[in-house]
Design an enzyme around this catalytic site. Structure first.
Site, short mmCIF file in Angstrom:
data_model
loop_
_atom_site.label_atom_id
_atom_site.label_comp_id
_atom_site.label_asym_id
_atom_site.label_seq_id
_atom_site.Cartn_x
_atom_site.Cartn_y
_atom_site.Cartn_z
N HIS A 1 78.00 91.43 8.75
CA HIS A 1 77.44 92.40 7.81
C HIS A 1 76.37 93.28 8.45
O HIS A 1 76.13 94.40 8.00
CB HIS A 1 76.86 91.65 6.61
CG HIS A 1 76.50 92.53 5.46
ND1 HIS A 1 77.45 93.18 4.69
CD2 HIS A 1 75.30 92.88 4.94
CE1 HIS A 1 76.85 93.88 3.74
NE2 HIS A 1 75.54 93.72 3.88
N SER B 1 75.46 98.73 3.01
CA SER B 1 75.22 97.57 2.16
C SER B 1 74.83 98.04 0.76
O SER B 1 75.59 98.77 0.11
CB SER B 1 74.14 96.68 2.80
OG SER B 1 74.04 95.44 2.16
N ASP C 1 82.95 90.29 8.24
CA ASP C 1 81.83 90.39 7.30
C ASP C 1 82.07 89.39 6.17
O ASP C 1 83.01 89.55 5.39
CB ASP C 1 81.73 91.82 6.77
CG ASP C 1 80.52 92.05 5.87
OD1 ASP C 1 79.95 91.07 5.35
OD2 ASP C 1 80.15 93.23 5.68
#
Length: 340
Positions: free
Chosen positions: A315, A143, A285
């Site tokens: 995610h 991320s 995602d």
């Protein structure tokens, strides 16, 4: 060009099991850093390192709520943010790798200026200088950590051999930026009402909906709503309330706002990444679509490769699909002649 000068190092724990080869130590480094949007600043960089000092170093960085404590160990027994991926049978084995985690610039909430992912990369370079680490064997970024890793590979390519970027693209998707903008507005509304913690909790609850998938919610929360004190309450609300409360307990509002903004400031040219890069995408995602990561890999050219996972966790798959992620890391971080 020197982006930062390390001034002092303050180790705060003395390893007690050095003979075992997996001792952990925490420390703090004071640096002068020229930030992209805020000029020269004096910053405190906080880190935790675990594993043999002479082992290949792997830096692991996560989302904006991640921190320097990766996993529970003998010196620091509290749960880490990525416990499931670290251990004797894992690619991130602290007996065979020296694992490094750090707190992002701005994570303490003291820095009230725009923070660029380039600033984070320069801070890492300064930290490596202070710790005497010439080159990372690998950088594992998930991320926000993936965005920072891309900047490190562009600005300081001599500092790492391999970049593994999970669920992070070369630019934010407009849909994801819109989600974050609404989350920041929730915080602002809470501040106007003198209920800052409630605003931050609501922002986190919105975020949880974007991290996960409708498929997961369909499996976990497919129950009829209840009428409680004259109001309808749906099945997912207990989960969301707990997520908000946990986040508020450990996060300062200013840290959340500035690091959330930092994601939306991120823009890089994939062609500028100068090290071998494995991109890991998750089908479904909603924050980092597969199409964006395909574009990233195409821009990387021969330096890039792509792995795609399908997961109901969206995610958050990096934190939930630990066995599958570990298999990917094991291959990417393997040394010549090393067996699984």
């Amino acid at each position: 060009m020197s982006f930062a000068a390390a001034l002092q190092t303050f180790p705060v724990a003395v390893p007690s099991n050095a003979e075992a080869g997996a001792a952990a130590v925490r420390g703090e480094v004071t640096v002068q850093l020229t930030m992209r949007h805020a000029g020269m600043r004096t910053l405190q960089l906080r880190y935790e390192r675990v594993g043999p000092a002479d082992a290949p170093v792997v830096l692991v960085a996560g989302g904006i709520s991640a921190h320097r404590h990766l996993a529970a160990n003998a010196e620091f027994a509290e749960k880490g943010w990525v416990d499931g991926l670290i251990g004797p049978t894992r690619a991130l084995d602290p007996q065979r790798r020296c694992l490094l985690g750090f707190d992002f610039v701005g994570a303490d909430g003291e820095l009230d200026v725009p923070i660029d992912t380039a600033d984070q990369a320069d801070a890492i370079a300064a930290l490596l200088d202070a710790l005497g680490i010439e080159r990372l064997h690998g950088y594992v970024g998930y991320s926000y950590g993936a965005l920072v890793g891309m900047q490190l590979a562009i600005r300081h390519p001599q500092r790492l051999n391999t970049l593994i970027a999970v669920s992070g693209a070369h630019r934010p998707h407009p849909y994801a930026s819109a989600w974050r903008a609404l989350q920041r507005r929730a915080v602002a509304l809470g501040q106007l009402q003198c209920a800052e913690s409630h605003g931050l909790a609501l922002a986190r609850q919105f975020a949880m909906l974007s991290y996960r998938t409708p498929e997961e919610f369909g499996e976990r929360f497919d129950a009829a709503p209840e009428v409680v004190n004259g109001r309808v309450r749906v099945a997912a609300e207990d989960y969301l309330d707990a997520a908000g409360a946990q986040y508020v307990a450990r996060t300062r509002v200013n840290a959340y706002l500035r690091l959330s903004e930092s994601i939306d400031l991120h823009r890089i040219d994939p062609a500028a990444i100068a090290v071998p890069t494995l991109v890991v995408a998750v089908e479904g995602d909603r924050l980092v679509p597969l199409s964006d990561l395909v574009s990233l890999v195409e821009g990387l050219g021969p330096r890039g490769s792509l792995r795609v996972l399908r997961s109901p966790y969206g995610h958050d798959a990096f934190l939930k699909e630990t066995d599958r992620i570990d298999a990917i890391l094991a291959n990417a971080l393997r040394l010549p002649g090393e067996t699984a």
